[in-house]
Design a protein around this motif. Structure first.
Motif, PDB file in Angstrom:
ATOM      1  N   ALA A  82     -22.826 110.665  -7.016  1.00 42.67           N
ATOM      2  CA  ALA A  82     -21.479 109.712  -7.095  1.00 42.67           C
ATOM      3  C   ALA A  82     -21.580 108.618  -8.151  1.00 42.67           C
ATOM      4  O   ALA A  82     -20.450 108.013  -8.665  1.00 42.67           O
ATOM      5  N   ALA A  83     -22.699 108.653  -8.827  1.00 41.19           N
ATOM      6  CA  ALA A  83     -22.745 107.370  -9.970  1.00 41.19           C
ATOM      7  C   ALA A  83     -22.051 108.145 -11.094  1.00 41.19           C
ATOM      8  O   ALA A  83     -21.921 107.217 -12.249  1.00 41.19           O
ATOM      9  N   ALA A  84     -22.012 109.606 -11.127  1.00 42.21           N
ATOM     10  CA  ALA A  84     -21.180 110.258 -12.458  1.00 42.21           C
ATOM     11  C   ALA A  84     -20.404 111.457 -11.927  1.00 42.21           C
ATOM     12  O   ALA A  84     -20.676 112.271 -11.932  1.00 42.21           O
ATOM     13  N   HIS A 112     -17.987 108.803  -0.295  1.00 41.53           N
ATOM     14  CA  HIS A 112     -17.711 108.484  -1.786  1.00 41.53           C
ATOM     15  C   HIS A 112     -16.082 108.962  -2.412  1.00 41.53           C
ATOM     16  O   HIS A 112     -15.750 108.603  -3.543  1.00 41.53           O
ATOM     17  N   GLY A 113     -15.723 109.652  -1.617  1.00 39.11           N
ATOM     18  CA  GLY A 113     -14.368 110.142  -1.992  1.00 39.11           C
ATOM     19  C   GLY A 113     -14.294 111.251  -3.177  1.00 39.11           C
ATOM     20  O   GLY A 113     -13.146 111.432  -3.650  1.00 39.11           O
ATOM     21  N   ILE A 114     -15.308 111.898  -3.152  1.00 39.91           N
ATOM     22  CA  ILE A 114     -15.585 112.986  -4.104  1.00 39.91           C
ATOM     23  C   ILE A 114     -15.666 114.379  -3.434  1.00 39.91           C
ATOM     24  O   ILE A 114     -16.201 114.837  -2.678  1.00 39.91           O
ATOM     25  N   LEU A 188     -15.085 120.669   5.533  1.00 40.21           N
ATOM     26  CA  LEU A 188     -15.014 120.331   4.074  1.00 40.21           C
ATOM     27  C   LEU A 188     -13.632 120.663   3.185  1.00 40.21           C
ATOM     28  O   LEU A 188     -13.147 121.890   3.752  1.00 40.21           O
ATOM     29  N   SER A 189     -13.268 120.241   2.479  1.00 40.18           N
ATOM     30  CA  SER A 189     -11.961 120.448   1.643  1.00 40.18           C
ATOM     31  C   SER A 189     -12.463 121.281   0.575  1.00 40.18           C
ATOM     32  O   SER A 189     -11.625 122.103  -0.194  1.00 40.18           O
ATOM     33  N   CYS A 190     -13.600 121.844   0.233  1.00 41.21           N
ATOM     34  CA  CYS A 190     -13.992 122.512  -0.984  1.00 41.21           C
ATOM     35  C   CYS A 190     -14.214 123.712  -0.503  1.00 41.21           C
ATOM     36  O   CYS A 190     -14.610 124.368   0.714  1.00 41.21           O
TER      37      CYS A 190
END
Length: 248
Positions: A82-84, A112-114, A188-190
């Motif tokens: 999440a940091a990158a 983290h919204g990722i 999951l959305s992926c």
């Protein structure tokens, strides 16, 4: 591409890929380590930046206690990713690593919204299926499991001194899998792609249950071989992973 903690003790890159447009974070099996994915990195770079997670308790993280739950590993991975966050990474996990990858994907989406670009799982029943409970304190139970999975050279299993070196980490990893609480609700959305070997105790039919954990496309694929069909990453496996990275 934003660097993702290159050459840290936790997430490892093996080949420079400064112009890569895709990122793949890989999670090892029980007893495994980040360099297991060196061959995959070699095959996919420089188009894809491949990183391997180094779990605590092994190699240059041997001074840290091994984790005995999946959540601890997923928390660590999700925080670093999440940091990158750009580009959104694909996640690949084999055996125990499939659960770590799933839980990392769940944290990335929910905390983290990722949304990962893809989740590829291999050789592990889905989170909605029950775990086997075993007495991993008994060395013979542990050795029987290793013989079943056929991923450890018989000579290592017969050598008492070597067993004392690698069995403690394996015991912690197997505990992490067997005590995993499961998940029957996360979708999951992926896209999810599920791999297995055609001689793996985890059957292709068993991998179909992963479909319940995505609202995006789901695909399964079987390869020749046992639980460790992917060792060395032969060309068909690499091509399967490459296809999953571009599937939406």
């Amino acid at each position: 591409m934003t660097p993702l903690h290159r050459r840290t003790p936790v997430l490892r890159t093996f080949h420079e890929a400064p112009d890569a447009t895709s990122r793949l974070v890989c999670f090892p099996h029980a007893g495994g380590s980040a360099p297991y994915y060196f061959a995959l990195s070699l095959a996919l770079s420089p188009a894809v930046e491949v990183l391997g997670m180094q779990y605590p308790g092994r190699m240059d993280r041997s001074g840290e206690p091994a984790a005995e739950d999946i959540a601890t590993l997923a928390d660590e991975a999700a925080t670093l990713i999440a940091a990158a966050p750009q580009p959104p990474p694909a996640l690949f996990g084999h055996s125990m690593g499939a659960l770590v990858a799933f839980e990392t994907a769940r944290r990335l989406e929910q905390q983290h919204g990722i949304t990962p670009s893809a989740l590829i799982v291999s050789g592990m029943r889905s989170p909605s299926q029950p775990r086997r409970s075993q007495d991993w304190d008994r060395e013979e139970v542990l050795l029987d499991e290793l013989r079943l999975l056929a991923g450890t050279h018989p000579g290592l299993l017969e050598n008492e001194e070597l067993r004392e070196l690698f069995l403690p980490v394996l015991r912690s990893d197997f505990r992490a899998v067997s005590t995993y609480p499961g998940d029957t609700t996360t979708v999951l959305s992926c896209p999810i792609t599920a791999f297995t070997g055609d001689e793996d105790p985890v059957t292709p039919d068993g991998m179909e249950h992963w479909a319940a954990h995505t609202s995006a496309p789901f695909t399964t694929r079987s390869f020749p071989g046992d639980h460790f069909y992917l060792t060395g990453f032969p060309a068909p496996v690499v091509e399967g992973i490459r296809a999953a990275l571009v599937r939406r």
